[in-house]
Design a protein around this motif. Structure first.
Motif, PDB file in Angstrom:
ATOM      1  N   GLY A 147     -11.798   0.712  -0.974  1.00 36.93           N
ATOM      2  CA  GLY A 147     -10.593   0.881  -0.179  1.00 36.93           C
ATOM      3  C   GLY A 147     -10.635   2.169   0.631  1.00 36.93           C
ATOM      4  O   GLY A 147     -10.911   3.236   0.094  1.00 36.93           O
TER       5      GLY A 147
ATOM      6  N   GLY B 204      -7.959   3.310   2.528  1.00 39.38           N
ATOM      7  CA  GLY B 204      -6.620   3.772   2.898  1.00 39.38           C
ATOM      8  C   GLY B 204      -6.536   5.263   2.599  1.00 39.38           C
ATOM      9  O   GLY B 204      -7.561   5.917   2.331  1.00 39.38           O
ATOM     10  N   LEU B 205      -5.322   5.782   2.603  1.00 39.38           N
ATOM     11  CA  LEU B 205      -5.171   7.222   2.375  1.00 39.38           C
ATOM     12  C   LEU B 205      -5.756   7.640   1.028  1.00 39.38           C
ATOM     13  O   LEU B 205      -6.412   8.684   0.922  1.00 39.38           O
TER      14      LEU B 205
ATOM     15  N   GLY C  97      -7.169   3.732   6.878  1.00 33.76           N
ATOM     16  CA  GLY C  97      -5.772   4.195   6.896  1.00 33.76           C
ATOM     17  C   GLY C  97      -4.832   3.296   6.117  1.00 33.76           C
ATOM     18  O   GLY C  97      -3.712   3.687   5.812  1.00 33.76           O
ATOM     19  N   GLY C  98      -5.254   2.047   5.823  1.00 31.66           N
ATOM     20  CA  GLY C  98      -4.399   1.135   5.058  1.00 31.66           C
ATOM     21  C   GLY C  98      -3.051   0.944   5.739  1.00 31.66           C
ATOM     22  O   GLY C  98      -2.977   0.675   6.940  1.00 31.66           O
ATOM     23  N   TRP C  99      -1.964   1.149   4.975  1.00 35.21           N
ATOM     24  CA  TRP C  99      -0.618   0.883   5.516  1.00 35.21           C
ATOM     25  C   TRP C  99      -0.167   1.947   6.500  1.00 35.21           C
ATOM     26  O   TRP C  99       0.857   1.786   7.152  1.00 35.21           O
TER      27      TRP C  99
ATOM     28  N   GLU D 163       4.249   2.001  11.786  1.00 38.18           N
ATOM     29  CA  GLU D 163       4.388   0.714  11.115  1.00 38.18           C
ATOM     30  C   GLU D 163       4.703   0.898   9.630  1.00 38.18           C
ATOM     31  O   GLU D 163       5.459   0.144   9.042  1.00 38.18           O
TER      32      GLU D 163
ATOM     33  N   SER E 203     -16.110  -4.538   4.723  1.00 38.34           N
ATOM     34  CA  SER E 203     -16.849  -4.726   3.470  1.00 38.34           C
ATOM     35  C   SER E 203     -15.866  -5.067   2.362  1.00 38.34           C
ATOM     36  O   SER E 203     -15.584  -4.250   1.492  1.00 38.34           O
TER      37      SER E 203
ATOM     38  N   GLU F 227      -4.722  -6.712  -6.280  1.00 38.34           N
ATOM     39  CA  GLU F 227      -6.026  -7.136  -5.736  1.00 38.34           C
ATOM     40  C   GLU F 227      -7.130  -6.912  -6.776  1.00 38.34           C
ATOM     41  O   GLU F 227      -7.987  -7.772  -6.987  1.00 38.34           O
TER      42      GLU F 227
ATOM     43  N   LEU G 202     -10.082  -9.428  -8.737  1.00 36.93           N
ATOM     44  CA  LEU G 202     -11.526  -9.180  -8.705  1.00 36.93           C
ATOM     45  C   LEU G 202     -12.160  -9.146 -10.093  1.00 36.93           C
ATOM     46  O   LEU G 202     -13.345  -9.405 -10.235  1.00 36.93           O
TER      47      LEU G 202
ATOM     48  N   VAL H 127       8.407  -5.256   9.386  1.00 37.01           N
ATOM     49  CA  VAL H 127       8.759  -4.021  10.098  1.00 37.01           C
ATOM     50  C   VAL H 127       8.895  -4.347  11.577  1.00 37.01           C
ATOM     51  O   VAL H 127       7.948  -4.857  12.194  1.00 37.01           O
TER      52      VAL H 127
ATOM     53  N   LEU I  50       3.996  -6.715   6.733  1.00 37.34           N
ATOM     54  CA  LEU I  50       3.096  -5.975   5.853  1.00 37.34           C
ATOM     55  C   LEU I  50       3.053  -6.714   4.515  1.00 37.34           C
ATOM     56  O   LEU I  50       3.921  -6.531   3.665  1.00 37.34           O
TER      57      LEU I  50
ATOM     58  N   CYS J 177       2.690  -4.986   0.508  1.00 39.51           N
ATOM     59  CA  CYS J 177       2.377  -3.600   0.891  1.00 39.51           C
ATOM     60  C   CYS J 177       2.866  -2.560  -0.112  1.00 39.51           C
ATOM     61  O   CYS J 177       2.386  -1.431  -0.089  1.00 39.51           O
ATOM     62  N   ILE J 178       3.824  -2.916  -0.972  1.00 41.69           N
ATOM     63  CA  ILE J 178       4.376  -1.839  -1.790  1.00 41.69           C
ATOM     64  C   ILE J 178       4.577  -2.308  -3.236  1.00 41.69           C
ATOM     65  O   ILE J 178       5.197  -3.338  -3.484  1.00 41.69           O
TER      66      ILE J 178
ATOM     67  N   VAL K 222       4.432   5.826  -5.641  1.00 42.70           N
ATOM     68  CA  VAL K 222       4.119   5.002  -4.468  1.00 42.70           C
ATOM     69  C   VAL K 222       4.055   5.781  -3.151  1.00 42.70           C
ATOM     70  O   VAL K 222       3.680   5.229  -2.133  1.00 42.70           O
TER      71      VAL K 222
HETATM   72  C1  LIG Z   1       6.881   0.146   5.085  1.00 44.07           C
HETATM   73  C2  LIG Z   1       6.402   1.332   4.294  1.00 44.07           C
HETATM   74  C3  LIG Z   1       7.006   2.559   4.492  1.00 44.07           C
HETATM   75  C4  LIG Z   1       6.585   3.668   3.744  1.00 44.07           C
HETATM   76  N1  LIG Z   1       7.162   4.871   3.971  1.00 44.07           N
HETATM   77  C5  LIG Z   1       6.727   5.972   3.315  1.00 44.07           C
HETATM   78  C6  LIG Z   1       7.229   7.258   3.632  1.00 44.07           C
HETATM   79  O1  LIG Z   1       8.067   7.416   4.520  1.00 44.07           O
HETATM   80  N2  LIG Z   1       6.768   8.327   2.923  1.00 44.07           N
HETATM   81  C7  LIG Z   1       5.826   8.187   1.937  1.00 44.07           C
HETATM   82  O2  LIG Z   1       5.472   9.192   1.297  1.00 44.07           O
HETATM   83  N3  LIG Z   1       5.270   6.968   1.656  1.00 44.07           N
HETATM   84  C8  LIG Z   1       5.693   5.868   2.314  1.00 44.07           C
HETATM   85  N4  LIG Z   1       5.117   4.647   2.063  1.00 44.07           N
HETATM   86  C9  LIG Z   1       4.044   4.556   1.055  1.00 44.07           C
HETATM   87  C10 LIG Z   1       2.638   4.896   1.647  1.00 44.07           C
HETATM   88  O3  LIG Z   1       2.439   4.155   2.796  1.00 44.07           O
HETATM   89  C11 LIG Z   1       1.581   4.591   0.602  1.00 44.07           C
HETATM   90  O4  LIG Z   1       1.754   5.433  -0.506  1.00 44.07           O
HETATM   91  C12 LIG Z   1       0.157   4.796   1.071  1.00 44.07           C
HETATM   92  O5  LIG Z   1      -0.066   4.393   2.375  1.00 44.07           O
HETATM   93  C13 LIG Z   1      -0.772   4.040   0.103  1.00 44.07           C
HETATM   94  O6  LIG Z   1      -2.102   4.295   0.435  1.00 44.07           O
HETATM   95  P1  LIG Z   1      -3.298   3.684  -0.412  1.00 44.07           P
HETATM   96  O7  LIG Z   1      -4.543   4.181   0.161  1.00 44.07           O
HETATM   97  O8  LIG Z   1      -3.049   3.915  -1.849  1.00 44.07           O
HETATM   98  O9  LIG Z   1      -3.178   2.112  -0.233  1.00 44.07           O
HETATM   99  P2  LIG Z   1      -3.450   1.187   1.039  1.00 44.07           P
HETATM  100  O10 LIG Z   1      -2.859   1.766   2.234  1.00 44.07           O
HETATM  101  O11 LIG Z   1      -3.011  -0.172   0.595  1.00 44.07           O
HETATM  102  O12 LIG Z   1      -5.044   1.187   1.171  1.00 44.07           O
HETATM  103  C14 LIG Z   1      -5.881   0.332   0.452  1.00 44.07           C
HETATM  104  C15 LIG Z   1      -7.077  -0.026   1.313  1.00 44.07           C
HETATM  105  O13 LIG Z   1      -7.929  -0.880   0.556  1.00 44.07           O
HETATM  106  C16 LIG Z   1      -8.392  -1.927   1.385  1.00 44.07           C
HETATM  107  N5  LIG Z   1      -8.706  -3.071   0.505  1.00 44.07           N
HETATM  108  C17 LIG Z   1      -7.842  -3.901  -0.123  1.00 44.07           C
HETATM  109  N6  LIG Z   1      -8.512  -4.826  -0.816  1.00 44.07           N
HETATM  110  C18 LIG Z   1      -9.826  -4.575  -0.644  1.00 44.07           C
HETATM  111  C19 LIG Z   1     -11.013  -5.184  -1.121  1.00 44.07           C
HETATM  112  N7  LIG Z   1     -10.997  -6.263  -1.904  1.00 44.07           N
HETATM  113  N8  LIG Z   1     -12.220  -4.655  -0.749  1.00 44.07           N
HETATM  114  C20 LIG Z   1     -12.267  -3.552   0.052  1.00 44.07           C
HETATM  115  N9  LIG Z   1     -11.165  -2.941   0.539  1.00 44.07           N
HETATM  116  C21 LIG Z   1      -9.969  -3.447   0.198  1.00 44.07           C
HETATM  117  C22 LIG Z   1      -7.238  -2.197   2.334  1.00 44.07           C
HETATM  118  O14 LIG Z   1      -7.699  -2.848   3.502  1.00 44.07           O
HETATM  119  C23 LIG Z   1      -6.718  -0.795   2.581  1.00 44.07           C
HETATM  120  O15 LIG Z   1      -7.333  -0.195   3.688  1.00 44.07           O
HETATM  121  C24 LIG Z   1       5.534   3.523   2.786  1.00 44.07           C
HETATM  122  C25 LIG Z   1       4.922   2.266   2.585  1.00 44.07           C
HETATM  123  C26 LIG Z   1       5.339   1.189   3.346  1.00 44.07           C
HETATM  124  C27 LIG Z   1       4.648  -0.124   3.142  1.00 44.07           C
END
Ligand SMILES: Cc1cc2nc3c(=O)[nH]c(=O)nc-3n(C[C@H](O)[C@H](O)[C@H](O)COP(=O)(O)OP(=O)(O)OC[C@H]3O[C@@H](n4cnc5c(N)ncnc54)[C@H](O)[C@@H]3O)c2cc1C
Ligand SMILES: C=CC1=C(C)c2cc3[nH]c(cc4nc(cc5[nH]c(cc1n2)c(C)c5CCC(=O)O)C(CCC(=O)O)=C4C)c(C)c3C=C
Length: 470
Positions: free
Chosen positions: A7, A9-10, A38-40, A54, A254, A288, A292, A314, A407, A410-411, A446
């Motif tokens: 993954g 994302g962030l 960047g994910g979400w 978004e 990937s 997810e 797996l 959104v 999305l 997403c959460i 989260v």
């Molecule tokens: C609408 C919304 C508003 C939000 N507002 C705020 C806010 O104002 N302030 C705040 O602090 N937080 C907020 N959040 C929460 C914040 O967005 C998340 O905490 C953060 O983006 C999560 O990042 P992550 O990397 O953990 O997950 P994700 O962003 O989900 O990244 C996971 C990555 O893994 C990849 N992936 C998934 N499955 C697989 C696979 N099988 N193989 C390879 N890659 C895979 C995905 O494509 C993705 O790129 C918000 C969330 C949403 C949805």
């Protein structure tokens, strides 16, 4: 030692950052399923310069995890690109709920606690004082709605906590665990019989941590929340450049389709390619990951599958100049039974020109399927958003620009039982000596700060176990 991060994302990007920081000799690779990082987090810049966020749009500077993010931001050289919302600004002071047919500002000062402000039927202090006389109940875990209802009364559960839960996880407060937002207060009740008694006994036990340089500045300047001038995606993009420039390969498109995990062995199936690092950091959602590992580890899969995600629609909209009440935006208590979770006044939070008003309508969450079915069309979502902008705020103008995004999943929802499942998940990984470390939004919070902090912990624990093996 080779470590793969699942993954990009962030949290996946942050895990790579912290692994590099802790041990420059590791061989690290990031495997991202989609065609972007960047994910979400996605800041869409329009041709006219307006940014449509978004996903997340603000970060909280406070707390241990908030300060950790500020340290990261400083290390990345992003300090000058920050745009704070200061505590004195309307976007920090005015947070609203839409209830009983009107927008209401929530009290934002100490004095406000002593006045009756609709939709509440008495001064907030009266609800808070109810805690002194409310009887206590010993429970392992319960919903945040039930806890607040028991201790403070139904009005507070309906009009304060329920919309707040919508504005943090798009969830139903009747399902979300009290530990998600009120762990400390719940523990006070369980230990001392009431929150008030717990607060009194722990008056001088306030945990203090030393602030980073940027944390000191944020405190001195009274930042409420902050973003970046070029949008929140600036953060993952800058971490990406940082880790790439230090030789971390990032493999897009990937997607992992299956995982085999046994002591000293990881096999990651990527379509028809197999990758076999010595250790895996998973930053993808538990939902997810559950899919797996299902064939090889059904017990772990069931535990991971308990933590499910919800979908949010959104709708970003740009209008000409609308005369709005100034504030961050408003949330809608689920009791109102509107299809809208809330509306963010983006151009009030971060102004983008006198002749432009930017709003974001968010819909669905825990109620997405019931409201919109499996696959609503863009038009249905856009027209619902417009209809309820008219109902709640009287907006009749047509938007000049808009973007509809669904999305999916997403959460995560930290429902009653969450902490127990997370403990069991860790126990399973340890007992079976799986070369797997978890981070991301499914386990310990989260928000942006939480996931960065979870990645730091994951990276440090991997490096610690490597050192222990030496
Ligand atoms: C609408 C919304 C508003 C939000 N507002 C705020 C806010 O104002 N302030 C705040 O602090 N937080 C907020 N959040 C929460 C914040 O967005 C998340 O905490 C953060 O983006 C999560 O990042 P992550 O990397 O953990 O997950 P994700 O962003 O989900 O990244 C996971 C990555 O893994 C990849 N992936 C998934 N499955 C697989 C696979 N099988 N193989 C390879 N890659 C895979 C995905 O494509 C993705 O790129 C918000 C969330 C949403 C949805
Ligand atoms: C006022 C309207 C808001 C809507 C609508 C909204 C939707 C929404 N938010 C999340 C997830 C998070 N939001 C977070 C912070 C946050 N959200 C709002 C307001 C709305 N959110 C505010 C004012 C804030 C800042 C709170 C503060 O501390 O001052 C966070 C971070 C929480 C943290 O612990 O730092 C998350 C996560 C979703 C999924 C969502 C969709 C409906």
């Amino acid at each position: 030692m080779s470590v793969a991060i699942l993954g990009g994302g962030l949290s996946g990007l942050s895990a790579a950052y912290y692994l590099l920081k802790s041990n420059g000799k590791l061989s690290i690779r990031i495997l991202e399923g989609s065609s972007r990082l960047g994910g979400w987090i996605r800041s869409n810049k329009l041709d006219n310069g307006v940014i449509f966020e978004e996903g997340p749009r603000t970060i909280r500077p406070r707390g241990l995890a908030g300060d950790n993010t500020l340290s990261l931001v400083q290390d990345l050289g992003l300090e000058d690109r920050i745009t704070p919302i200061y505590a004195h600004q309307p976007a920090a002071k005015n947070r609203m709920v839409y209830a009983k047919g009107k927008l209401h500002s929530l009290p934002s000062s100490f004095g406000g606690l002593f006045k009756t402000t609709p939709p509440f039927s008495k001064p907030l202090i009266m609800y808070l004082l109810n805690d002194i006389i409310a009887s206590s109940k010993r429970v392992e875990d319960e919903s945040i709605y039930d806890f607040v209802n028991r201790r403070f009364g139904q009005d507070l559960a309906d009009y304060l906590i329920s919309p707040l839960i919508c504005g943090i996880c798009a969830g139903d407060s009747k399902e979300i665990s009290v530990n998600f937002l009120m762990k400390g207060l719940f523990e006070y009740e369980q230990k001392y019989g009431s929150i008030y008694k717990g607060l009194v006994r722990n008056l001088f036990n306030v945990e203090k941590h030393e602030l980073s340089e940027l944390g000191v500045k944020a405190k001195r300047e009274k930042w409420s929340v902050y973003s970046f001038k070029t949008g929140l995606e600036t953060l993952p993009k800058t971490i990406e450049s940082h880790v790439r420039s230090r030789g971390v390969p990032i493999e897009l498109n990937s997607k992992c389709t299956k995982l085999q995990l046994s002591p000293n062995n990881v096999q990651i199936q990527l379509g028809n390619k197999m990758v076999a690092p010595e250790h895996l950091i998973s930053s993808i959602s538990s939902q997810e990951l559950s899919r797996l590992v299902r064939d090889q580890h059904p017990v772990l899969s069931d535990l991971l599958g308990n933590i499910r995600n919800v979908t949010v629609a959104v709708i970003n909209l740009q209008f000409g100049n609308l005369r709005l009440r100034e504030g961050f935006g408003f949330l809608v208590p689920p009791k109102e039974r509107l299809p809208v979770l809330g509306v963010i006044f983006d151009s009030c939070c971060f102004p983008c020109g006198d002749d432009r008003t930017v709003l974001t309508v968010m819909m669905g969450g825990a109620w997405f399927g019931r409201l919109f079915g499996d696959d609503p069309g863009e038009e249905e979502l856009l027209s619902t958003a417009q209809k309820y902008l008219k109902v709640t705020m009287g907006v009749e103008e047509a938007p000049r620009e808009w973007k509809v995004s669904v999305l999916r999943d997403c959460i995560p929802q930290y429902t009653v039982g969450h902490d127990g499942w997370v403990r069991e998940i860790y126990r399973y990984i340890e007992a079976n000596r799986l070369p797997l470390t978890l981070c991301g939004s499914s386990y310990h919070g989260v928000g942006v700060n939480d996931v960065i902090y979870s990645s730091r912990n994951a990276a440090e624990s991997v490096c610690k176990s490597i050192n222990a093996m030496k």
